[in-house]
Design a protein around this motif. Sequence first.
Motif, short mmCIF file in Angstrom:
data_model
loop_
_atom_site.label_atom_id
_atom_site.label_comp_id
_atom_site.label_asym_id
_atom_site.label_seq_id
_atom_site.Cartn_x
_atom_site.Cartn_y
_atom_site.Cartn_z
N SER A 1 0.83 -1.20 0.00
CA SER A 1 0.00 0.00 0.00
C SER A 1 0.87 1.26 0.00
O SER A 1 2.07 1.21 0.28
CB SER A 1 -0.92 0.01 1.23
OG SER A 1 -0.16 0.17 2.41
N VAL A 2 0.20 2.40 -0.30
CA VAL A 2 0.91 3.68 -0.24
C VAL A 2 1.42 3.92 1.18
O VAL A 2 2.56 4.37 1.39
CB VAL A 2 -0.03 4.81 -0.69
CG1 VAL A 2 0.60 6.17 -0.42
CG2 VAL A 2 -0.37 4.67 -2.17
N ALA A 3 0.57 3.62 2.17
CA ALA A 3 0.97 3.83 3.57
C ALA A 3 2.18 2.98 3.93
O ALA A 3 3.09 3.44 4.63
CB ALA A 3 -0.20 3.50 4.49
N GLU A 4 2.21 1.74 3.47
CA GLU A 4 3.35 0.86 3.78
C GLU A 4 4.63 1.38 3.14
O GLU A 4 5.70 1.31 3.76
CB GLU A 4 3.05 -0.55 3.29
CG GLU A 4 2.00 -1.27 4.11
CD GLU A 4 1.52 -2.57 3.48
OE1 GLU A 4 0.87 -3.36 4.18
OE2 GLU A 4 1.79 -2.77 2.27
N ASN A 5 4.53 1.92 1.94
CA ASN A 5 5.71 2.49 1.29
C ASN A 5 6.22 3.72 2.03
O ASN A 5 7.43 3.96 2.08
CB ASN A 5 5.40 2.84 -0.16
CG ASN A 5 5.61 1.69 -1.11
OD1 ASN A 5 6.72 1.49 -1.61
ND2 ASN A 5 4.57 0.90 -1.33
#
Length: 543
Positions: free
Chosen positions: A425-429
């Motif tokens: 996800s964007v958050a994980e990146n």
Amino acid sequence: MTALWRIFTLMVQGETKSLLRGLLLSALVLMMGAALLGLSGWFITAASAAGLIGAGAVFDVFRPSAMVRFLAIGRTATRYGERILTHDATLRALTRLRVALLSRVAARSYDWLIRLRGAQALNRIVADVDALDGVPLRLFLPLIAGAVTQIVACAMIAWLVDLRVGLAIFGLFTIGGAAVMIWGIRRAQTPSKRMEMAAQAFRSRLIDLINGREDLAVYGQLTKQTETTRAAEMRRQGAATETDRLERQIGAALMAVSALAAASALWIGGHLAEMGEISPARAAIGFFAALALMETLVPLRRAVAEIGRMIGAARRVSEQLGPEVASIVHPEPDGPADLVFSDVSFARNAGTRRVIDGFDLTVAPGEWVALKGPSGVGKTTVLLLGAGALVPSGGQVRLGVHPVTQCSPGTVTLVGQRAALLRGSVAENLRIVAPEADDDTLWAALAAVALDDVVRDKGGLSMRLGPRGAGLSGGEARRLVLARAVLRQPLVLLLDEPTEGLDHVTSLRVLAGIRAALPNTGVLMAAHRAEEQGASDRVLTLG
């Protein structure tokens, strides 16, 4: 075998207590197995003899039968505990080994890393570490436990039966088992290595087939790549079949050793019973114990068959780990500090032309400096020197009073031309650099690089990205990497053409957003575009 022993000692260092307990339980399982079968043989023979002479009514069947039940149940419980301890400890040790290998790869020089095929290197590390799980579980722990059990069994049989029976069993198992192991290792190394090499070739070709299937189809090479991938798998299967056949032959040879030891115990014990030196029941102890001691050799069968694979993996892992390196203390600057280049020179190789020669520059906290000049003049080299990715041939690069190579990771952050994003996800990146950041902080970083509206339209922070950031355009992926750099809050930010691929308006928004989000961060960037040069406080021309 030296490489295997080094890997074993490395694995033991972090899991000494668990592996020692597992080793103790493993030896106890083998001893209880020998005691169970030896006692059962004695019990049956003694009970039969008592019945033949009419003493069956007074023969004590309760204590031996209770001991048989105790040994049977206790052996099962002990085996369960041994498996839990040794497998859990091995998995933890392998995890640390993977982290150590990846850390050593990440610490290699920039020149080495840019030539690295990441997928191939990762497959190699994963395959090597997976091959090493047999080092403790199927080689050294069973070998040590088996040796201890054989010694204890020899002493007990010498006490309960006769010294000659004990020595015969011990000698045949030791000499015969060692001979089978040496023979098996010599024969197994080549097919085991061949199987591992074919497996690696199959993985690499399959990954290339999946990742490049569209290009392969366009150029008419899809069928050819599929056939080469299938050929590698067929070679692996052929080597695996040969290894399995050899494993069965090793097993048969070990069974022959066990049968010979049992037959010797029966012959010597029967002769002693015939001479009246021992009772038939005591002679049965040696015979049945010899049958049970076959279990000391069984785990080695698979280890010997896979020895070539394990030796190759151990050698590669040992080479990558290298000698122990003393930990480096990373000094933390007290606050914002100047990035200083003092008479810096750099050449790719000794004797070649210097890319940078006598370079001096100071970037103050909060100051933006742009480097301009034609391609190949050394702008990216200056950024890599500033990040500590390259070591100068002469001069020094410092952050405050400390060499930049000794500063804590993230103090100086480099955003290169390639966008490095992961599947997720964007958050994980984003949380790779700020694991504790809340959603509001992530949105603020996205807003700083003018990417917040784009992410909202595509599903928000939970939006899933494919490999290498698939799902975002090139400019959007680049801005997500810039947002990650903003989250890190570095003292110095190094940017290599940060607005490449962005339109004029978006470029201005991104540069202004970064300056607002990092007001005290010194920024040094390689700048081709007018927007980047216009946003800087100083422009330095190279070349």
